[in-house]
Design a protein around this motif. Structure first.
Motif, PDB file in Angstrom:
ATOM      1  N   ALA A   5       0.809  -1.212   0.000  1.00  0.00           N
ATOM      2  CA  ALA A   5       0.000   0.000   0.000  1.00  0.00           C
ATOM      3  C   ALA A   5       0.840   1.258   0.000  1.00  0.00           C
ATOM      4  O   ALA A   5       0.297   2.346   0.065  1.00  0.00           O
ATOM      5  N   TYR A   6       2.139   1.153  -0.038  1.00  0.00           N
ATOM      6  CA  TYR A   6       3.010   2.315   0.000  1.00  0.00           C
ATOM      7  C   TYR A   6       4.076   2.174  -1.071  1.00  0.00           C
ATOM      8  O   TYR A   6       4.523   1.073  -1.371  1.00  0.00           O
ATOM      9  N   PRO A   7       4.494   3.286  -1.701  1.00  0.00           N
ATOM     10  CA  PRO A   7       5.561   3.199  -2.706  1.00  0.00           C
ATOM     11  C   PRO A   7       6.916   3.003  -2.052  1.00  0.00           C
ATOM     12  O   PRO A   7       7.123   3.316  -0.879  1.00  0.00           O
ATOM     13  N   LEU A   8       7.838   2.472  -2.805  1.00  0.00           N
ATOM     14  CA  LEU A   8       9.183   2.220  -2.306  1.00  0.00           C
ATOM     15  C   LEU A   8       9.941   3.540  -2.187  1.00  0.00           C
ATOM     16  O   LEU A   8       9.999   4.315  -3.140  1.00  0.00           O
ATOM     17  N   PRO A   9      10.504   3.852  -1.026  1.00  0.00           N
ATOM     18  CA  PRO A   9      11.256   5.106  -0.883  1.00  0.00           C
ATOM     19  C   PRO A   9      12.443   5.146  -1.834  1.00  0.00           C
ATOM     20  O   PRO A   9      13.029   4.125  -2.202  1.00  0.00           O
ATOM     21  N   ALA A  10      12.808   6.364  -2.227  1.00  0.00           N
ATOM     22  CA  ALA A  10      13.917   6.529  -3.162  1.00  0.00           C
ATOM     23  C   ALA A  10      15.250   6.173  -2.514  1.00  0.00           C
ATOM     24  O   ALA A  10      16.129   5.596  -3.157  1.00  0.00           O
ATOM     25  N   ARG A  11      15.419   6.481  -1.241  1.00  0.00           N
ATOM     26  CA  ARG A  11      16.667   6.204  -0.544  1.00  0.00           C
ATOM     27  C   ARG A  11      16.352   5.515   0.772  1.00  0.00           C
ATOM     28  O   ARG A  11      15.431   5.889   1.491  1.00  0.00           O
ATOM     29  N   LEU A  12      17.142   4.508   1.075  1.00  0.00           N
ATOM     30  CA  LEU A  12      16.981   3.750   2.301  1.00  0.00           C
ATOM     31  C   LEU A  12      18.350   3.504   2.918  1.00  0.00           C
ATOM     32  O   LEU A  12      19.319   3.203   2.210  1.00  0.00           O
TER      33      LEU A  12
END
Length: 386
Positions: A5-12
């Motif tokens: 339900a959430y997009p993948l963050p650009a930086r982790l």
């Protein structure tokens, strides 16, 4: 199981990336989840110290995370590859199973054991310090007669249990002929089980080939066929594949886990953000194709991005049916052997999975036609006896 339900963050950060990968792996079917859990934990814990390959490893972890998200979001091709790797039909686990299988188990009878003991070199006692005198040659200048020679590059197959491997390859060739239309083999068909297939009878001078040429041709044959070999599984895992193909994953302990609810309310989900909250400064210096790449049809299941524009296309199915999983497990069961060694004769018996019956089960309306048929037959039999 619905898509994330959430997009993948650009930086982790590495720690957050580790948690994301473990979370996505926890949504895989429990039948083969253990292999990926151990591989993920081993990979992250073994590379905790930063080094020269840290950037490359983090990029690979991002790729694994996207692959797991795609599999949990309805990508059939990715899920099929994960199931194949989980049961050792391809990937790292297949290489581990092949490495365990090629090891010889020792002599099979008393004569072979005595011959092996006769060929063993005698143990030599270490030389004393008085044996080396001044002016004598150093040991490395004049190696002893029993010194180890450098192994040949193509002599790897001589340490393998060749009779067992040849027996498995011959059985696999017969299985490929039987299941050519019902199973998709990851490798090409085996053309023969004779190790001297490429060895010529005579060389260009009309003489028998040398030992170096024979060894090289045999090594070439073993490399080609070892890459196509399907290693056997244990009896418990092999029978589990059979039960999964019959529908054991539909319910019970092997059922697929449900995705946990997102903690934030649905109105504030990152995927539902409006155009007014769009951070245009991040995409201002990128081409349009690069800015919209994560929202493409092929990348949505991997990144979780949603294209709300008029050209976004129709949403794809984000779940698998139980029927699809049953068929997949049955196809993989046909590619999986189980080897058993007879305790008396020490001969190997190879069992392969079978195709699922094509006849559908009878419905309730069809079964009503045969109600009372057995009772009537029994009544007539009793009347004849009387």
């Amino acid at each position: 199981m619905p898509a994330p339900a959430y997009p993948l963050p650009a930086r982790l950060s590495p720690l957050h990336l580790y948690r994301h990968v473990l979370r996505e792996a926890s949504y895989l079917p429990p039948a083969f989840r253990t292999h990926f859990d151990s591989a993920i934990r081993k990979g992250f814990r073994g590379n905790r110290n930063p080094g020269m390959h840290a950037k490359k490893r983090l990029s690979r972890a991002h790729s694994v995370l996207k692959k797991l998200r795609a599999a949990n979001s309805g990508d059939k091709k990715v899920m099929e590859n994960l199931v194949m790797e989980g049961f050792g039909r391809k990937g790292a686990r297949r290489r581990e199973l092949v490495a365990q299988m090629v090891r010889p188990q020792g002599p099979s009878d008393r004569k072979s054991l005595e011959a092996m003991l006769d060929q063993a070199p005698p143990t030599s006692e270490p030389a004393s310090s008085d044996a080396v005198e001044l002016g004598s040659a150093a040991p490395e200048d004049h190696p002893a007669e029993g010194a180890k020679k450098r192994p040949h590059a193509n002599a790897f197959f001589e340490k393998w249990d060749q009779p067992k491997l040849l027996h498995l390859l011959e059985s696999q060739r017969e299985q490929q002929k039987k299941t050519q239309g019902s199973a998709s083999w990851p490798a090409k068909m085996l053309k023969g089980s004779h190790a001297d297939q490429f060895v010529p009878e005579l060389n260009i001078w009309g003489k028998p080939p040398s030992d170096v040429l024979v060894r090289a041709k045999r090594a070439h044959w073993w490399r080609r066929n070892a890459s196509k070999m399907m290693p056997p599984l244990g009896k418990g895992e092999w029978e589990l594949l059979q039960r999964l193909g019959a529908g054991a994953q539909d319910s019970g302990e092997w059922a697929r886990p449900l995705r946990r609810a997102y903690p934030a309310p649905s109105s504030t989900l990152p995927g539902d953000a409006s155009i007014s909250s769009w951070d245009w400064t991040r995409d201002a210096g990128l081409p349009t194709a690069a800015a919209e790449r994560d929202k493409g049809v092929r990348q949505r299941r991997r990144t979780g991005q949603i294209d709300v524009g008029p050209f976004g296309g129709r949403p794809r199915r984000d779940d698998f049916s139980d029927r699809w999983f049953r068929r997949l497990y049955n196809r993989i069961w046909q590619l999986t052997p189980h080897m058993r060694q007879h305790p008396n004769t020490l001969e190997y018996e190879v069992s392969w999975g079978k195709t699922a019956p094509k006849l559908p089960n009878a419905t309730g309306a069809q079964l009503r036609i045969f109600e009372g048929l057995d009772a009537g037959a029994l009544r007539k039999a009793h009347q004849k006896r009387d």
